[in-house]
Design a protein around this motif. Structure first.
Motif: not given
Length: 445
Positions: A277-282, A309-319
């Motif tokens: 997800f982070w690479k997609a955001d970048l 991007y269809d993954g779900t990683d990272g999005r809510a992992s921080v808060f």
């Protein structure tokens, strides 16, 4: 300060100086460079500052709160890390931690300096009795918060950032940062990595609000603090969150676009080879930067990775609440609007506007400015300029943050130079100058 503490501090400073690559003159210049403005005005001349440094390193006199803060800033660390006791010293002290009472004059001075480092002066809280109440509460209440409570603090501050004028948010956020600083000083257990995660999140929000106020120098220092806290946490998602936010905010006049690309590339290397997800955001940030450069085909190719991007990683992992569903559509509005693709930009804009959350204004304002830019790209210069002027004029001045005025500048930058003498364009340009971020403007009752 007892003599043994002065000797120990002198040894720490000598060792750090010897390994830091600075001459005494260079260290003095570095201290002046990183000192918050309020403290910088009170510093002695460079020659006297050099004598002070030599005296500290020789153990001739103790290092007070002001210089402890300045040495930490100069060496890119925190006071606790720079002056941390060794393991043998810690064991010799026993398990008791200091109570950090507000009656300690050194501690009171340290808090004053922290306020200065946060960019706040003595009159900052004059407009808000609530902020004064929070500081008083901080002084008399020594109870630590749970990690869950700190996560809720992050959520509350993020909501404030999205719905209130930036100056109000800085006031509230600064109190929370002071409370977190206090808890980090006395925490020595498994919660330390979690508190570093919170520190990274709150520092990121503070850099965010300073960017909205157009205070780019302090904001850049807070991005460095946020990255240091994220790295100390050991969580890759936290490290990526800070770096993606830093790159994205660089687009709003904080950095030149080449630097934004370097930040994106460095963060992608940190993320590793696997899709995420982070690479997609970048990739979304890269798309926006390419759009500002007029490289529209490349921008749309970069945009595709972010939007699809269809993954779900990272999005809510921080808060929770950090990620919102309309962020890819906001990027579409930006990129397609810059390319003059009315239909695609319009669809993205309608999704963002339909996702309107009560009180939120940034995305809602900027997608309308994207529409004005798109109109200008397609030849409607007067119409687009009038649209943009109306959008800014309808927004109360305290809400006209750097993120909005820079988007307005992108609209103006789309207009060829020879067309900028038109009355509608001149009117928009004049309004844009008048609407620059006003950090001291609070809404009236």
């Amino acid at each position: 300060m007892p003599a043994r503490d002065t000797t120990r501090t002198a040894a720490i400073l000598r060792n750090r100086h010897n390994t830091g690559g600075y001459t005494v003159t260079g260290l003095a210049e570095r201290i002046r460079e990183v000192a918050p403005e309020q403290i910088r005005r009170e510093l002695p001349s460079r020659r006297d500052l050099e004598r002070t440094i030599r005296g500290h390193e020789a153990g001739e006199h103790s290092v007070g709160p002001r210089y402890r803060l300045l040495y930490a800033l100069a060496y890119g660390t925190t006071e606790d890390e720079l002056f941390a006791p060794s393991e043998s010293e810690q064991s010799g002290r026993g398990s008791h931690q200091g109570t950090d009472t507000p009656h300690d004059w050194d501690e009171m001075e340290r808090r004053r300096l922290l306020l200065a480092a946060l960019g706040l002066g003595a009159g900052t809280f004059a407009s808000s009795g609530e902020a004064v109440r929070q500081l008083l509460d901080l002084a008399v209440d020594s109870e630590s918060r749970s990690i869950d409570d700190w996560v809720m603090t992050c959520v509350d501050q993020l909501h404030g950032l999205r719905t209130r004028p930036p100056l109000q948010v800085r006031e509230s956020l600064s109190v929370e940062l002071l409370a977190l600083h206090r808890q980090l000083k006395t925490t020595r257990d498994k919660d330390v990595p979690e508190l570093h995660r919170i520190a990274a999140a709150l520092s990121t929000l503070h850099a965010n609000v300073l960017t909205r106020l157009g205070e780019h120098g302090p904001a850049l220092q807070w991005w460095r603090t946020a990255k240091a806290a994220a790295d100390a946490s050991g969580y890759l998602d936290v490290r990526m969150m800070v770096r993606t936010e830093e790159a994205g905010f660089g687009l709003y006049g904080q950095r030149d676009l080449r630097t934004v690309f370097r930040l994106v590339n460095a963060a992608e290397r940190l993320a590793g080879d696997r899709p995420s997800f982070w690479k997609a955001d970048l990739s979304g940030t890269r798309a926006k930067a390419l759009s500002l450069l007029g490289r529209h085909d490349e921008a749309q190719r970069a945009l595709h990775l972010f939007v699809h991007y269809d993954g779900t990683d990272g999005r809510a992992s921080v808060f929770p609440t950090l990620w919102t569903f309309d962020q890819p559509h906001f990027a579409e509005s930006w990129v397609y609007g810059g390319a003059g693709k009315e239909a695609e930009a319009g669809r993205a804009r309608e999704i963002v506007l339909s996702h309107n959350r009560p009180g939120e204004y940034l995305y809602m304002t900027n997608v309308k400015l994207h529409a004005a830019r798109c109109t200008i790209v397609n030849g409607g210069i007067d119409e687009g300029a009038r649209m943009a002027a109306g959008i800014l004029d309808a927004l109360p001045i305290p809400y006209r943050s750097q993120l909005i005025t820079e988007t307005g500048k992108a609209v103006l930058g789309t207009i060829p130079g020879e067309k900028r003498t038109r009355p509608a364009v001149r009117e928009f340009a004049e309004l844009l100058v008048k609407t620059a971020p006003a950090p001291n403007a609070l809404p009236t009752a």
